[in-house]
Design a protein around this motif. Structure first.
Motif, PDB file in Angstrom:
ATOM      1  N   UNK A 154       0.807  -1.224   0.000  1.00 40.17           N
ATOM      2  CA  UNK A 154       0.000   0.000   0.000  1.00 40.17           C
ATOM      3  C   UNK A 154       0.838   1.272   0.000  1.00 40.17           C
ATOM      4  N   UNK A 155       2.145   1.139   0.260  1.00 38.15           N
ATOM      5  CA  UNK A 155       3.001   2.323   0.282  1.00 38.15           C
ATOM      6  C   UNK A 155       3.628   2.616  -1.075  1.00 38.15           C
ATOM      7  N   UNK A 156       3.386   1.782  -2.073  1.00 36.47           N
ATOM      8  CA  UNK A 156       4.053   1.956  -3.358  1.00 36.47           C
ATOM      9  C   UNK A 156       3.629   3.251  -4.042  1.00 36.47           C
ATOM     10  N   UNK A 157       2.374   3.632  -3.874  1.00 34.96           N
ATOM     11  CA  UNK A 157       1.891   4.921  -4.362  1.00 34.96           C
ATOM     12  C   UNK A 157       0.675   5.310  -3.525  1.00 34.96           C
ATOM     13  N   UNK A 158       0.357   6.614  -3.450  1.00 28.40           N
ATOM     14  CA  UNK A 158      -0.789   7.025  -2.621  1.00 28.40           C
ATOM     15  C   UNK A 158      -2.079   6.356  -3.088  1.00 28.40           C
ATOM     16  N   UNK A 159      -2.779   5.708  -2.165  1.00 27.21           N
ATOM     17  CA  UNK A 159      -4.049   5.075  -2.510  1.00 27.21           C
ATOM     18  C   UNK A 159      -5.100   6.158  -2.751  1.00 27.21           C
ATOM     19  N   UNK A 160      -5.973   5.928  -3.715  1.00 24.50           N
ATOM     20  CA  UNK A 160      -6.975   6.937  -4.050  1.00 24.50           C
ATOM     21  C   UNK A 160      -7.868   7.261  -2.865  1.00 24.50           C
ATOM     22  N   UNK A 161      -8.188   6.266  -2.050  1.00 23.67           N
ATOM     23  CA  UNK A 161      -9.043   6.527  -0.891  1.00 23.67           C
ATOM     24  C   UNK A 161      -8.334   7.419   0.129  1.00 23.67           C
ATOM     25  N   UNK A 162      -6.992   7.333   0.213  1.00 27.70           N
ATOM     26  CA  UNK A 162      -6.244   8.226   1.098  1.00 27.70           C
ATOM     27  C   UNK A 162      -6.294   9.658   0.570  1.00 27.70           C
ATOM     28  N   UNK A 163      -6.154   9.796  -0.740  1.00 22.82           N
ATOM     29  CA  UNK A 163      -6.208  11.129  -1.366  1.00 22.82           C
ATOM     30  C   UNK A 163      -7.566  11.778  -1.094  1.00 22.82           C
ATOM     31  N   UNK A 164      -8.632  11.010  -1.279  1.00 23.86           N
ATOM     32  CA  UNK A 164      -9.983  11.535  -1.067  1.00 23.86           C
ATOM     33  C   UNK A 164     -10.216  11.870   0.404  1.00 23.86           C
ATOM     34  N   UNK A 165      -9.821  10.978   1.293  1.00 23.42           N
ATOM     35  CA  UNK A 165     -10.031  11.172   2.731  1.00 23.42           C
ATOM     36  C   UNK A 165      -9.335  12.432   3.234  1.00 23.42           C
ATOM     37  N   UNK A 166      -8.054  12.584   2.923  1.00 29.65           N
ATOM     38  CA  UNK A 166      -7.303  13.714   3.470  1.00 29.65           C
ATOM     39  C   UNK A 166      -7.709  15.039   2.843  1.00 29.65           C
ATOM     40  N   UNK A 181     -19.378  24.751  17.672  1.00 29.05           N
ATOM     41  CA  UNK A 181     -19.594  25.774  16.665  1.00 29.05           C
ATOM     42  C   UNK A 181     -18.381  26.624  16.372  1.00 29.05           C
ATOM     43  N   UNK A 182     -17.227  26.256  16.934  1.00 26.74           N
ATOM     44  CA  UNK A 182     -15.992  27.013  16.716  1.00 26.74           C
ATOM     45  C   UNK A 182     -15.216  26.413  15.543  1.00 26.74           C
ATOM     46  N   UNK A 183     -14.703  27.276  14.681  1.00 27.58           N
ATOM     47  CA  UNK A 183     -13.941  26.815  13.535  1.00 27.58           C
ATOM     48  C   UNK A 183     -12.455  27.016  13.708  1.00 27.58           C
ATOM     49  N   UNK A 184     -11.661  26.172  13.046  1.00 26.73           N
ATOM     50  CA  UNK A 184     -10.216  26.347  13.055  1.00 26.73           C
ATOM     51  C   UNK A 184      -9.786  27.368  12.008  1.00 26.73           C
ATOM     52  N   UNK A 185     -10.460  27.337  10.849  1.00 23.72           N
ATOM     53  CA  UNK A 185     -10.159  28.301   9.802  1.00 23.72           C
ATOM     54  C   UNK A 185      -8.737  28.229   9.288  1.00 23.72           C
ATOM     55  N   UNK A 186      -8.159  27.045   9.268  1.00 27.82           N
ATOM     56  CA  UNK A 186      -6.761  26.878   8.861  1.00 27.82           C
ATOM     57  C   UNK A 186      -6.687  26.436   7.404  1.00 27.82           C
ATOM     58  N   UNK A 187      -5.881  27.137   6.625  1.00 33.50           N
ATOM     59  CA  UNK A 187      -5.627  26.730   5.249  1.00 33.50           C
ATOM     60  C   UNK A 187      -4.482  25.721   5.262  1.00 33.50           C
ATOM     61  N   UNK A 188      -4.766  24.514   4.842  1.00 35.02           N
ATOM     62  CA  UNK A 188      -3.778  23.442   4.862  1.00 35.02           C
ATOM     63  C   UNK A 188      -2.826  23.556   3.672  1.00 35.02           C
ATOM     64  N   UNK A 189      -1.540  23.388   3.953  1.00 32.66           N
ATOM     65  CA  UNK A 189      -0.505  23.459   2.921  1.00 32.66           C
ATOM     66  C   UNK A 189      -0.053  22.088   2.434  1.00 32.66           C
ATOM     67  N   UNK A 190      -0.181  21.077   3.307  1.00 33.62           N
ATOM     68  CA  UNK A 190       0.346  19.761   2.939  1.00 33.62           C
ATOM     69  C   UNK A 190      -0.458  18.651   3.614  1.00 33.62           C
ATOM     70  N   UNK A 191      -0.632  17.566   2.880  1.00 34.28           N
ATOM     71  CA  UNK A 191      -1.275  16.355   3.389  1.00 34.28           C
ATOM     72  C   UNK A 191      -0.267  15.211   3.313  1.00 34.28           C
ATOM     73  N   UNK A 192      -0.225  14.393   4.346  1.00 30.12           N
ATOM     74  CA  UNK A 192       0.611  13.201   4.224  1.00 30.12           C
ATOM     75  C   UNK A 192       0.132  12.101   5.168  1.00 30.12           C
TER      76      UNK A 192
END
Length: 334
Positions: A154-166, A181-192
């Motif tokens: 599963x580590x050979x390439x990013x699984x599509x379900x991981x891409x969708x989930x993150x 009702x409180x938001x984080x309002x954070x713009x994410x720069x990277x997923x891993x």
């Protein structure tokens, strides 16, 4: 869900499974008291085929599992808990763990998307090494990190379900709110994904794409905000329409969208031209006629028809025993 232990595994593992279920239920109950929980669709449900998600939701009491099959999940939960307890707010002030977030969509009869990222944090290290893209400068980036207890393949390439989930998580982190009702309002720069490789073997290090250690980070492609929003809205609409059709027809599973071959992890199929002196096919064809014509051009060649196998249906689907799609295919074969 009914749990059986036909392999006579130490009952302590069943106790551990029950403890994690109790913790999960406590988390559910603490969120159920809010309006945001009503008509909730989780990210996990959203990215799975709607047929599987809906059948699970309404037939949990019919699901029968072996404790042996739950062990990877139990061990994965143990690692999640240990890693979560390792952090503290004093030393990691910009670090958020296991926060459940909600996003409301008024266009679709007020369903709520719900998700709980493993870790949301601002990176303090200068660089991080990713298995699939190499060393990258990350200092100051806001990241979503998700832990996966998984196999080496599963580590050979990013699984599509991981891409969708993150990417769903990234949208929730920017636009969603917690149960208060409180938001984080954070713009994410990277997923891993941080993959803990349960079947890692040092003897395989050096082979193409094989992980070099038990734990590897895998960079996940980050969609644009518009791509994230479109994916979520399209999938939510499909899920809600399928659920309405299922409930309004007295839970007729034939009304649910069928799983695709990709959803079912299909393999095999087609027609292979073989030679007695070879173990592998000379050539593969979708058409039996074309395979036969090609085989006639090679001395001693013959055609071997290969059945399609559906790994998810056969080994990993909790609802296969009462899936109309699978049952109808078995009836046709008889």
């Amino acid at each position: 869900m009914q749990i059986r232990n036909d392999n006579n595994i130490d009952p302590l593992f069943l106790k551990l499974h029950e403890r994690y279920n109790e913790q999960r239920q406590e988390s559910v109950e603490s969120n159920k008291n809010t309006e945001l929980w009503q008509s909730r669709i989780s990210v996990t449900e959203l990215i799975n085929p709607p047929q599987i998600g809906i059948l699970k939701k309404y037939n949990d009491h019919r699901i029968d599992k072996q404790l042996n099959d739950l062990l990877p999940s139990i061990l994965g939960n143990s690692l999640h808990e240990a890693l979560s307890l390792t952090f503290d707010n004093e030393n990691y002030p910009n670090d958020h763990r296991e926060i459940r977030l909600f996003q409301q969509y008024k266009d679709f009869d007020d369903p709520q998307l719900s998700g709980q990222p493993d870790r949301i944090f601002q990176e303090t290290s200068k660089t991080r090494n990713f298995k699939n893209v190499g060393t990258v400068w990350v200092k100051g980036e806001w990241c979503i990190q998700d832990y996966k207890f998984t196999g080496a393949y599963s580590t050979y390439k990013p699984k599509q379900e991981w891409v969708e989930q993150l990417n769903c998580y990234a949208y929730l982190v920017r636009n969603g709110v917690d149960k208060y009702g409180d938001g984080l309002g954070i713009k994410i720069d990277r997923l891993f994904v941080t993959a803990i490789v349960r079947d890692w073997n040092s003897r395989n290090v050096g082979k193409p794409d094989y992980p070099e250690s038990w734990v590897v980070d895998i960079d996940i492609p980050l969609w644009t905000k518009e791509e994230q929003e479109k994916f979520i809205k399209d999938k939510m609409l499909i899920y809600k329409e399928a659920e309405i059709a299922y409930t309004e027809t007295n839970y007729d599973s034939s009304q649910l969208p069928k799983c695709t071959d990709d959803d079912r992890w299909s393999s095999g199929g087609g027609h292979a031209v073989m030679k007695p002196s070879r173990k592998t096919a000379v050539k593969l064809f979708d058409s039996e006629k074309e395979a036969q014509e090609f085989a006639q051009t090679i001395s001693g060649a013959y055609v071997e028809s290969r059945p399609v196998t559906y790994t998810r249906c056969d080994r990993y689907c909790d609802v296969s025993n009462f899936c109309h799609q699978l049952r109808s295919e078995y009836d046709k074969e008889k």
